[in-house]
Design a protein around this motif. Sequence first.
Motif, PDB file in Angstrom:
ATOM      1  N   MET A   1       0.848  -1.194   0.000  1.00  0.00           N
ATOM      2  CA  MET A   1       0.000   0.000   0.000  1.00  0.00           C
ATOM      3  C   MET A   1       0.884   1.245   0.000  1.00  0.00           C
ATOM      4  O   MET A   1       1.864   1.329   0.735  1.00  0.00           O
ATOM      5  N   ASN A   2       0.528   2.223  -0.852  1.00  0.00           N
ATOM      6  CA  ASN A   2       1.310   3.455  -0.970  1.00  0.00           C
ATOM      7  C   ASN A   2       0.780   4.506   0.010  1.00  0.00           C
ATOM      8  O   ASN A   2      -0.350   4.972  -0.120  1.00  0.00           O
ATOM      9  N   TYR A   3       1.611   4.862   0.985  1.00  0.00           N
ATOM     10  CA  TYR A   3       1.204   5.834   2.000  1.00  0.00           C
ATOM     11  C   TYR A   3       1.639   7.265   1.663  1.00  0.00           C
ATOM     12  O   TYR A   3       1.298   8.200   2.383  1.00  0.00           O
ATOM     13  N   TRP A   4       2.392   7.433   0.588  1.00  0.00           N
ATOM     14  CA  TRP A   4       2.890   8.769   0.252  1.00  0.00           C
ATOM     15  C   TRP A   4       1.776   9.798   0.029  1.00  0.00           C
ATOM     16  O   TRP A   4       1.928  10.963   0.415  1.00  0.00           O
ATOM     17  N   PRO A   5       0.650   9.433  -0.591  1.00  0.00           N
ATOM     18  CA  PRO A   5      -0.422  10.433  -0.783  1.00  0.00           C
ATOM     19  C   PRO A   5      -0.929  11.049   0.519  1.00  0.00           C
ATOM     20  O   PRO A   5      -1.489  12.151   0.508  1.00  0.00           O
ATOM     21  N   LEU A   6      -0.709  10.349   1.645  1.00  0.00           N
ATOM     22  CA  LEU A   6      -1.163  10.888   2.932  1.00  0.00           C
ATOM     23  C   LEU A   6      -0.396  12.131   3.345  1.00  0.00           C
ATOM     24  O   LEU A   6      -0.800  12.843   4.270  1.00  0.00           O
ATOM     25  N   LEU A   7       0.723  12.404   2.640  1.00  0.00           N
ATOM     26  CA  LEU A   7       1.466  13.626   2.937  1.00  0.00           C
ATOM     27  C   LEU A   7       0.619  14.876   2.677  1.00  0.00           C
ATOM     28  O   LEU A   7       0.872  15.930   3.252  1.00  0.00           O
ATOM     29  N   GLY A   8      -0.395  14.716   1.805  1.00  0.00           N
ATOM     30  CA  GLY A   8      -1.283  15.850   1.530  1.00  0.00           C
ATOM     31  C   GLY A   8      -1.995  16.329   2.780  1.00  0.00           C
ATOM     32  O   GLY A   8      -2.189  17.536   2.974  1.00  0.00           O
ATOM     33  N   ILE A   9      -2.370  15.386   3.656  1.00  0.00           N
ATOM     34  CA  ILE A   9      -3.028  15.750   4.917  1.00  0.00           C
ATOM     35  C   ILE A   9      -2.078  16.543   5.799  1.00  0.00           C
ATOM     36  O   ILE A   9      -2.450  17.548   6.408  1.00  0.00           O
ATOM     37  N   LEU A  10      -0.808  16.080   5.843  1.00  0.00           N
ATOM     38  CA  LEU A  10       0.200  16.785   6.639  1.00  0.00           C
ATOM     39  C   LEU A  10       0.411  18.203   6.121  1.00  0.00           C
ATOM     40  O   LEU A  10       0.564  19.145   6.909  1.00  0.00           O
ATOM     41  N   LEU A  11       0.393  18.367   4.802  1.00  0.00           N
ATOM     42  CA  LEU A  11       0.564  19.694   4.213  1.00  0.00           C
ATOM     43  C   LEU A  11      -0.598  20.622   4.572  1.00  0.00           C
ATOM     44  O   LEU A  11      -0.405  21.813   4.813  1.00  0.00           O
ATOM     45  N   VAL A  12      -1.807  20.067   4.607  1.00  0.00           N
ATOM     46  CA  VAL A  12      -2.979  20.865   4.991  1.00  0.00           C
ATOM     47  C   VAL A  12      -2.827  21.344   6.437  1.00  0.00           C
ATOM     48  O   VAL A  12      -3.029  22.525   6.748  1.00  0.00           O
ATOM     49  N   VAL A  13      -2.467  20.415   7.326  1.00  0.00           N
ATOM     50  CA  VAL A  13      -2.291  20.771   8.741  1.00  0.00           C
ATOM     51  C   VAL A  13      -1.194  21.814   8.898  1.00  0.00           C
ATOM     52  O   VAL A  13      -1.352  22.807   9.617  1.00  0.00           O
ATOM     53  N   LEU A  14      -0.071  21.596   8.201  1.00  0.00           N
ATOM     54  CA  LEU A  14       1.058  22.526   8.304  1.00  0.00           C
ATOM     55  C   LEU A  14       0.698  23.903   7.752  1.00  0.00           C
ATOM     56  O   LEU A  14       1.019  24.933   8.345  1.00  0.00           O
ATOM     57  N   GLY A  15      -0.001  23.912   6.622  1.00  0.00           N
ATOM     58  CA  GLY A  15      -0.393  25.187   6.016  1.00  0.00           C
ATOM     59  C   GLY A  15      -1.326  25.990   6.890  1.00  0.00           C
ATOM     60  O   GLY A  15      -1.183  27.206   7.041  1.00  0.00           O
ATOM     61  N   PHE A  16      -2.308  25.305   7.506  1.00  0.00           N
ATOM     62  CA  PHE A  16      -3.228  25.992   8.404  1.00  0.00           C
ATOM     63  C   PHE A  16      -2.513  26.465   9.669  1.00  0.00           C
ATOM     64  O   PHE A  16      -2.822  27.542  10.193  1.00  0.00           O
TER      65      PHE A  16
ATOM     66  N   LEU B   1       0.525  27.439   9.872  1.00  0.00           N
ATOM     67  CA  LEU B   1       1.321  28.617   9.507  1.00  0.00           C
ATOM     68  C   LEU B   1       0.450  29.777   9.044  1.00  0.00           C
ATOM     69  O   LEU B   1       0.965  30.811   8.631  1.00  0.00           O
ATOM     70  N   ARG B   2      -0.869  29.571   9.084  1.00  0.00           N
ATOM     71  CA  ARG B   2      -1.850  30.598   8.716  1.00  0.00           C
ATOM     72  C   ARG B   2      -1.665  31.085   7.278  1.00  0.00           C
ATOM     73  O   ARG B   2      -1.756  32.278   6.980  1.00  0.00           O
ATOM     74  N   MET B   3      -1.394  30.142   6.398  1.00  0.00           N
ATOM     75  CA  MET B   3      -1.272  30.468   4.984  1.00  0.00           C
ATOM     76  C   MET B   3      -2.662  30.550   4.361  1.00  0.00           C
ATOM     77  O   MET B   3      -3.658  30.156   4.966  1.00  0.00           O
ATOM     78  N   ASN B   4      -2.728  31.054   3.150  1.00  0.00           N
ATOM     79  CA  ASN B   4      -4.006  31.193   2.445  1.00  0.00           C
ATOM     80  C   ASN B   4      -4.671  29.825   2.311  1.00  0.00           C
ATOM     81  O   ASN B   4      -4.106  28.909   1.693  1.00  0.00           O
ATOM     82  N   PRO B   5      -5.871  29.635   2.900  1.00  0.00           N
ATOM     83  CA  PRO B   5      -6.521  28.313   2.869  1.00  0.00           C
ATOM     84  C   PRO B   5      -6.741  27.776   1.461  1.00  0.00           C
ATOM     85  O   PRO B   5      -6.583  26.575   1.219  1.00  0.00           O
ATOM     86  N   MET B   6      -7.110  28.646   0.517  1.00  0.00           N
ATOM     87  CA  MET B   6      -7.344  28.204  -0.856  1.00  0.00           C
ATOM     88  C   MET B   6      -6.072  27.629  -1.470  1.00  0.00           C
ATOM     89  O   MET B   6      -6.092  26.568  -2.106  1.00  0.00           O
ATOM     90  N   LEU B   7      -4.941  28.324  -1.263  1.00  0.00           N
ATOM     91  CA  LEU B   7      -3.676  27.851  -1.806  1.00  0.00           C
ATOM     92  C   LEU B   7      -3.238  26.553  -1.126  1.00  0.00           C
ATOM     93  O   LEU B   7      -2.714  25.644  -1.777  1.00  0.00           O
ATOM     94  N   VAL B   8      -3.462  26.479   0.191  1.00  0.00           N
ATOM     95  CA  VAL B   8      -3.061  25.283   0.940  1.00  0.00           C
ATOM     96  C   VAL B   8      -3.819  24.056   0.445  1.00  0.00           C
ATOM     97  O   VAL B   8      -3.228  23.009   0.137  1.00  0.00           O
ATOM     98  N   VAL B   9      -5.129  24.173   0.341  1.00  0.00           N
ATOM     99  CA  VAL B   9      -5.958  23.031  -0.071  1.00  0.00           C
ATOM    100  C   VAL B   9      -5.667  22.647  -1.517  1.00  0.00           C
ATOM    101  O   VAL B   9      -5.522  21.458  -1.852  1.00  0.00           O
TER     102      VAL B   9
END
Length: 223
Positions: free
Chosen positions: A1-16, A18-26
């Motif tokens: 099973m490929n777990y690499w796509p789950l990094l997207g969730i980590l990026l969302v958490v990290l972006g929020f 850091l209070r980055m633009n939600p549209m750009l983060v998502v």
Amino acid sequence: MNYWPLLGILLVVLGFALRMNPMLVVTGSAIITGLLGGMDLVKVITTFGKAFNDNRIIAIVWIVLPVIGLLERYGLQQQAARVIRSIKAATVGRLLLLYMLVRQATAAMGLTTVAGQAQTVRPLVAPMALAAAEQQLGEVDEPTAEKVKAYSAATDNVGLFFGEDIFIAIGSIVLIQQTLATYGYNLSPLHLALWAIPSAVAAFLIHGTRLMLLDRKLKLGGK
């Protein structure tokens, strides 16, 4: 099973975080998740386009919000407050009670988008409630004003939440029906909608009592 796509969730958490633009983060996280999942860039963009086309009704909000902004720019809130000041018998509780009745009734008919926080509460209901509070108190301090705004928003939530389940062709009814079906309870949407009526009546009476108590508190000077 490929777990690499789950990094997207980590990026969302990290972006929020850091209070980055939600549209750009998502958007960025979705693109990276697609690429890590084995999709090429063209396919990722194509998927975005298909999702937007299938749900294009969501874009209506971008038409409604500028209209509301223009109406506010030209004095919608001030005019709404002026109307309430001309009604001597108007109070915060009575006004919000009437609004909740209308909100529940329209939601029960499936008209869940005819009112709401952005299009009704902020430009109309809250200013009218504040004007009614000024009639009761003379001058409204900031804590009282915030409380009146909170009650205005809560009234919309209560009216919508307990009113929409009376309408049989609503997503929540389908969700309840399917969930119960998995446990062996086969109920029709009409049956579920009918049993939502006592909950709606109870919610109206309970929140209506809270509104009347708010009126009493404002009559005593907000203490």
